[in-house]
Design a protein around this motif. Structure first.
Motif, PDB file in Angstrom:
ATOM      1  N   ARG A 120       0.825  -1.209   0.000  1.00 22.57           N
ATOM      2  CA  ARG A 120       0.000   0.000   0.000  1.00 22.57           C
ATOM      3  C   ARG A 120       0.862   1.264   0.000  1.00 22.57           C
ATOM      4  NH1 ARG A 120      -3.625  -2.649  -1.830  1.00 22.57           N
ATOM      5  NH2 ARG A 120      -4.816  -4.023  -0.515  1.00 22.57           N
ATOM      6  N   ASN A 121       1.989   1.240   0.706  1.00 21.67           N
ATOM      7  CA  ASN A 121       2.879   2.403   0.791  1.00 21.67           C
ATOM      8  C   ASN A 121       4.294   1.934   0.498  1.00 21.67           C
ATOM      9  OD1 ASN A 121       4.698   4.425   1.703  1.00 21.67           O
ATOM     10  ND2 ASN A 121       3.170   5.216   3.131  1.00 21.67           N
ATOM     11  N   ARG A 122       4.728   2.110  -0.734  1.00 20.22           N
ATOM     12  CA  ARG A 122       6.008   1.543  -1.166  1.00 20.22           C
ATOM     13  C   ARG A 122       7.189   2.107  -0.394  1.00 20.22           C
ATOM     14  NH1 ARG A 122       6.420   4.597  -6.996  1.00 20.22           N
ATOM     15  NH2 ARG A 122       7.357   6.448  -6.121  1.00 20.22           N
ATOM     16  N   GLU A 123       7.208   3.403  -0.138  1.00 13.90           N
ATOM     17  CA  GLU A 123       8.350   3.990   0.572  1.00 13.90           C
ATOM     18  C   GLU A 123       8.439   3.497   2.006  1.00 13.90           C
ATOM     19  OE1 GLU A 123       8.894   8.225   0.132  1.00 13.90           O
ATOM     20  OE2 GLU A 123       8.237   8.129  -1.960  1.00 13.90           O
ATOM     21  N   ALA A 124       7.313   3.453   2.702  1.00 15.32           N
ATOM     22  CA  ALA A 124       7.325   2.988   4.092  1.00 15.32           C
ATOM     23  C   ALA A 124       7.748   1.522   4.178  1.00 15.32           C
ATOM     24  CB  ALA A 124       5.955   3.191   4.720  1.00 15.32           C
ATOM     25  N   ALA A 125       7.230   0.688   3.285  1.00 19.94           N
ATOM     26  CA  ALA A 125       7.569  -0.737   3.301  1.00 19.94           C
ATOM     27  C   ALA A 125       9.043  -0.947   2.972  1.00 19.94           C
ATOM     28  CB  ALA A 125       6.687  -1.503   2.317  1.00 19.94           C
ATOM     29  N   ALA A 126       9.537  -0.248   1.973  1.00 16.40           N
ATOM     30  CA  ALA A 126      10.945  -0.385   1.586  1.00 16.40           C
ATOM     31  C   ALA A 126      11.861   0.112   2.698  1.00 16.40           C
ATOM     32  CB  ALA A 126      11.214   0.379   0.294  1.00 16.40           C
ATOM     33  N   GLU A 127      11.522   1.241   3.265  1.00 12.71           N
ATOM     34  CA  GLU A 127      12.364   1.802   4.329  1.00 12.71           C
ATOM     35  C   GLU A 127      12.429   0.869   5.534  1.00 12.71           C
ATOM     36  OE1 GLU A 127      13.022   6.015   6.641  1.00 12.71           O
ATOM     37  OE2 GLU A 127      10.985   5.511   5.999  1.00 12.71           O
ATOM     38  N   LEU A 128      11.299   0.288   5.938  1.00 10.08           N
ATOM     39  CA  LEU A 128      11.288  -0.608   7.088  1.00 10.08           C
ATOM     40  C   LEU A 128      12.128  -1.847   6.827  1.00 10.08           C
ATOM     41  CD1 LEU A 128      10.357  -1.440   9.902  1.00 10.08           C
ATOM     42  CD2 LEU A 128       8.272  -2.373   8.839  1.00 10.08           C
ATOM     43  N   LEU A 129      11.934  -2.499   5.681  1.00 13.20           N
ATOM     44  CA  LEU A 129      12.729  -3.697   5.404  1.00 13.20           C
ATOM     45  C   LEU A 129      14.207  -3.371   5.301  1.00 13.20           C
ATOM     46  CD1 LEU A 129      12.800  -6.738   4.919  1.00 13.20           C
ATOM     47  CD2 LEU A 129      12.671  -6.237   2.474  1.00 13.20           C
ATOM     48  N   PRO A 165      13.166   0.756  -4.443  1.00  6.47           N
ATOM     49  CA  PRO A 165      13.999  -0.441  -4.389  1.00  6.47           C
ATOM     50  C   PRO A 165      14.746  -0.605  -3.065  1.00  6.47           C
ATOM     51  CG  PRO A 165      15.085   1.266  -5.656  1.00  6.47           C
ATOM     52  CD  PRO A 165      13.752   1.813  -5.256  1.00  6.47           C
ATOM     53  N   VAL A 166      14.870  -1.862  -2.658  1.00  7.92           N
ATOM     54  CA  VAL A 166      15.714  -2.254  -1.533  1.00  7.92           C
ATOM     55  C   VAL A 166      16.809  -3.130  -2.124  1.00  7.92           C
ATOM     56  CG1 VAL A 166      15.855  -3.585   0.617  1.00  7.92           C
ATOM     57  CG2 VAL A 166      13.845  -2.141   0.156  1.00  7.92           C
ATOM     58  N   TYR A 167      18.052  -2.729  -1.899  1.00  2.00           N
ATOM     59  CA  TYR A 167      19.202  -3.440  -2.465  1.00  2.00           C
ATOM     60  C   TYR A 167      19.691  -4.458  -1.441  1.00  2.00           C
ATOM     61  CZ  TYR A 167      18.753   0.518  -5.570  1.00  2.00           C
ATOM     62  OH  TYR A 167      18.243   1.460  -6.439  1.00  2.00           O
ATOM     63  N   VAL A 168      19.137  -5.678  -1.518  1.00  2.00           N
ATOM     64  CA  VAL A 168      19.411  -6.724  -0.548  1.00  2.00           C
ATOM     65  C   VAL A 168      20.884  -7.120  -0.557  1.00  2.00           C
ATOM     66  CG1 VAL A 168      18.833  -9.083   0.167  1.00  2.00           C
ATOM     67  CG2 VAL A 168      17.036  -7.548  -0.690  1.00  2.00           C
ATOM     68  N   ASN A 169      21.446  -7.260  -1.745  1.00  2.00           N
ATOM     69  CA  ASN A 169      22.863  -7.546  -1.894  1.00  2.00           C
ATOM     70  C   ASN A 169      23.271  -7.086  -3.295  1.00  2.00           C
ATOM     71  OD1 ASN A 169      22.236  -9.722  -3.726  1.00  2.00           O
ATOM     72  ND2 ASN A 169      21.878 -11.039  -1.949  1.00  2.00           N
ATOM     73  N   GLU A 170      24.481  -7.389  -3.711  1.00  2.00           N
ATOM     74  CA  GLU A 170      24.953  -6.905  -5.014  1.00  2.00           C
ATOM     75  C   GLU A 170      24.184  -7.488  -6.190  1.00  2.00           C
ATOM     76  OE1 GLU A 170      29.166  -6.831  -5.631  1.00  2.00           O
ATOM     77  OE2 GLU A 170      29.518  -6.282  -3.540  1.00  2.00           O
ATOM     78  N   GLY A 171      23.422  -8.555  -5.966  1.00  2.00           N
ATOM     79  CA  GLY A 171      22.722  -9.192  -7.071  1.00  2.00           C
ATOM     80  C   GLY A 171      21.207  -9.199  -6.972  1.00  2.00           C
ATOM     81  N   ALA A 214      13.849   5.907  -2.176  1.00  2.72           N
ATOM     82  CA  ALA A 214      12.429   6.216  -2.276  1.00  2.72           C
ATOM     83  C   ALA A 214      11.938   6.012  -3.706  1.00  2.72           C
ATOM     84  CB  ALA A 214      12.165   7.648  -1.822  1.00  2.72           C
ATOM     85  N   SER A 215      12.809   6.282  -4.668  1.00  2.00           N
ATOM     86  CA  SER A 215      12.457   6.122  -6.073  1.00  2.00           C
ATOM     87  C   SER A 215      13.662   5.562  -6.818  1.00  2.00           C
ATOM     88  CB  SER A 215      12.060   7.470  -6.666  1.00  2.00           C
ATOM     89  OG  SER A 215      11.711   7.333  -8.013  1.00  2.00           O
ATOM     90  N   GLY A 216      13.449   4.515  -7.578  1.00  2.00           N
ATOM     91  CA  GLY A 216      14.550   3.878  -8.296  1.00  2.00           C
ATOM     92  C   GLY A 216      14.800   4.506  -9.649  1.00  2.00           C
TER      93      GLY A 216
END
Length: 133
Positions: free
Chosen positions: A13-22, A41-47, A32-34
């Motif tokens: 529902r809220n992409r920025e809040a969800a991405a920031e929390l994870l 986007p959340v950059y989990v690792n280099e891949g 906030a914007s890719g």
């Protein structure tokens, strides 16, 4: 070349809040914007990138699991606890605030605000070591 998952889209529902929390819980970078599309986007690792996208209407609750080191597990669980997020030792059910140790490592589950199930584990139970069939 080895096939690797590069990115996936997670409806929220809220992409920025969800991405920031994870990103905070995993201690990884996010934006906030890719570069492409309407994603946070959340950059989990280099891949691997998780692209959070705002969705209207209903969508399925999805499960995402991250294999982490023992130290990363402790650090992430500490941040989950510090945020007051309920966690559990099973994929579904009540928040028992316990760590599962049944699979030769440690794992916990929690839900993000839109219902998706996150999991961290130290030993994969989905892949058995070579020779264990």
């Amino acid at each position: 070349m080895t096939i690797e998952l590069d990115h996936t889209i997670i409806p929220v529902r809220n992409r920025e809040a969800a991405a920031e929390l994870l990103a905070y819980l995993l201690d990884v970078p996010w934006e906030a914007s890719g570069n492409i599309g309407p994603f946070s986007p959340v950059y989990v690792n280099e891949g691997l990138t998780l692209d959070f996208d705002e969705a209207d209407g209903s969508y399925p609750v999805l499960h995402y699991c991250f294999r982490v080191s023992e130290q990363e597990f402790d650090d992430i669980l500490g941040r989950i606890t510090a945020q007051g997020i309920d966690y559990r030792s099973t994929p579904n059910g009540r928040a028992d605030m316990k760590v599962n140790t049944q699979h030769g490592g440690r794992n916990v589950y929690w839900n993000e605000p839109d219902g998706h199930i996150w999991e961290i584990l130290t030993v994969s139970y989905a892949r058995r070591p070579s020779g264990d069939h």
